[in-house]
Design an enzyme around this catalytic site. Structure first.
Site, short mmCIF file in Angstrom:
data_model
loop_
_atom_site.label_atom_id
_atom_site.label_comp_id
_atom_site.label_asym_id
_atom_site.label_seq_id
_atom_site.Cartn_x
_atom_site.Cartn_y
_atom_site.Cartn_z
N GLU A 206 -17.08 1.15 -4.30
CA GLU A 206 -16.08 2.21 -4.51
C GLU A 206 -16.14 2.78 -5.92
OE1 GLU A 206 -12.16 1.20 -3.17
OE2 GLU A 206 -12.88 0.44 -1.25
N LYS A 338 -4.24 3.73 6.22
CA LYS A 338 -5.62 4.19 6.38
C LYS A 338 -5.71 4.80 7.77
CE LYS A 338 -7.92 0.49 3.71
NZ LYS A 338 -8.46 -0.90 3.86
P1 PGA Z 1 -12.34 -1.53 3.18
O1 PGA Z 1 -11.64 -1.90 1.81
O2 PGA Z 1 -12.34 -0.04 3.31
O3 PGA Z 1 -13.72 -2.09 3.02
O4 PGA Z 1 -11.55 -2.19 4.26
C1 PGA Z 1 -10.56 -1.19 1.27
C2 PGA Z 1 -9.35 -2.08 1.08
O5 PGA Z 1 -9.36 -3.27 1.44
O6 PGA Z 1 -8.31 -1.61 0.61
ZN ZN Z 2 -7.20 -3.72 1.04
#
Ligand code: PGA
Ligand code: ZN
Length: 424
Positions: A206, A338
């Site tokens: 990221e 998300k």
């Molecule tokens: P991931 O990680 O997109 O790999 O699930 C992001 C998070 O855990 O916030």
């Molecule tokens: Zn997370």
């Protein structure tokens, strides 16, 4: 004038920030207006989240999306054809019914979220409004407080350290622009802190600096050092946040912190985190215990919930039902939203509503596998979510989001608001 309707839906394979296949959907309306969106992809996914449909087999390590793209071009295009674009809930309901499984495993959550978000963009384009403004429906829209990763870790950095994200929240900022300026300063200072120690090894998934540390706590020490080196005040100007992503190192009822050489029970892990909260200016902790450790999450929240933000990510998987159940047992006081964990925009919004209902804070979030898609920034602003987490301050799939926020802040002008820390 008749309401524009969906004429065509096109699915195609594009590529994400890890160079892996992902799904793009484009919706064409009968008046020629278009909307487009791309599904992101997680690495540390929760067990209960919407399933990314992958092809398996040898190609792309099994991560092909031909079947999910076929869902878009086939069943979904047929089922949504000629629906009015103005009714997002009806479109999402049709997607949910068409899939018919609790986790979108048949059509693929990657197919449904790309289509659902593309529909939003088409709807906004059809009324000639920026997406954030359409989403606000005349109510309050505010730029979110950014949560910015400085060091990557966990599944995003080859498990070099166990904790997944070491982040900052510019709690002293009074605008989005100022918050990003502060984040930029800490990010650059952190790079210098690592370079001075001969530990600069590039960046993780990221965009956070690669975590070349001897212990998990050392990352917090270096983060504090970076804040001070940037000339900013820990606590008053910059708060620390961590995403423990504890499910990733949990097994058989124990938590294995490899870099610390420790194997802990739930209570001992909570004690460790509580100790960090006393030593460092930590204002937010995400997934402090594993996704099925209900007792641990409730205990952790009762211990620290009055002082810090406790976010459920893998624990809540953007599910309104899981948010409501967690709130009822006193677990967490904030939710990570998300959209691809839910699989549709409407279900994401329902999770936000459930969190608000519980008096919680809400954080819209990207995934570790991302693209140039900036839909989530509009969701955070238009829904007045309060906070936005999109990764670090490098790599264009991250910067595309921060920069979109700056454009929105500029477009809002003096009428615009910013979700200062502590204002939800
Ligand atoms: P991931 O990680 O997109 O790999 O699930 C992001 C998070 O855990 O916030
Ligand atoms: Zn997370």
């Amino acid at each position: 004038m008749a309401e524009p309707r969906i004429e065509r839906i096109l699915g195609r394979r594009v590529w994400d920030s890890r160079g892996r296949p992902t799904v793009e959907a484009e919706i064409v309306l009968d008046n020629g207006v278009r909307g487009r969106a791309i599904a992101p992809a997680g690495a540390s996914t929760g067990t209960h989240e919407a399933v990314e449909l992958r092809d398996g087999g040898a190609a792309f390590d099994g991560l092909g999306v031909d079947r999910a793209v076929a869902s878009v071009n086939g069943e979904i295009a047929a089922a949504l054809g000629s629906m009015p674009i103005g009714d997002q809930r009806a479109i999402d309901r049709r997607l949910i019914e068409l899939d018919g499984t609790p986790t979108k495993v048949r059509l693929g959550g990657n197919a449904t979220i790309a289509v659902s978000m593309a529909a939003l963009h088409a709807a906004a384009a059809a009324v000639g409004e920026p997406l954030w403004r359409m989403l606000a429906e005349g109510g309050t829209a505010r730029l979110p407080m950014p949560m910015v990763q400085i060091f990557g870790g966990g599944a995003h950095a080859g498990r070099r350290v166990d904790i997944q994200d070491f982040l900052i929240i510019p709690v002293g900022a009074t605008s989005f622009d100022e918050a990003l300026t502060m984040a930029a300063r800490v990010y650059q200072a952190a790079g210098k802190v690592m370079a001075d120690r001969g530990r600069l090894r590039g960046v993780a998934d990221e965009g956070g600096w690669w975590p070349e540390f001897t212990s998990n706590a050392e990352a917090l020490d270096r983060l504090l050092e970076a804040i001070e080196r940037a000339g900013l005040l820990p606590e008053d100007e910059i708060g620390i946040a961590i995403d423990v992503a504890a499910s990733q190192f949990h097994g058989g009822g124990r938590y294995r912190l490899a870099v610390d050489g420790a194997e802990l029970e739930s209570e001992a892990l909570i004690e460790l985190l509580t100790g960090w909260c006393a030593r460092y200016p930590i204002v937010s902790i995400e997934d402090p215990v594993a996704e099925d450790d209900d007792g641990g999450m409730t205990f952790f929240t009762s211990t620290l919930g009055h002082r810090i933000q406790i976010i459920g990510d893998d624990y809540l998987v953007t599910s309104a039902a899981r948010v409501a159940a967690a709130a009822a047992r006193g677990a967490c006081n904030a939710v990570l939203l998300k959209p691809n964990q839910a699989g549709t925009v409407t279900e994401t919004k329902a999770a936000l509503a459930a969190a608000r209902n519980a008096g919680w804070r809400t954080v819209v979030s990207a995934r570790s596998g991302e693209t140039e898609d900036v839909t989530i920034v509009h969701l955070a602003v238009g829904w007045n979510a309060g906070q936005l987490k999109v990764g670090s301050f490098a790599r264009s799939e991250r910067m595309a989001k921060w920069n979109e926020g700056l454009r929105i802040e500029a477009a809002m002008g003096t009428a615009g608001g910013f979700a200062r820390w502590g204002t939800g």
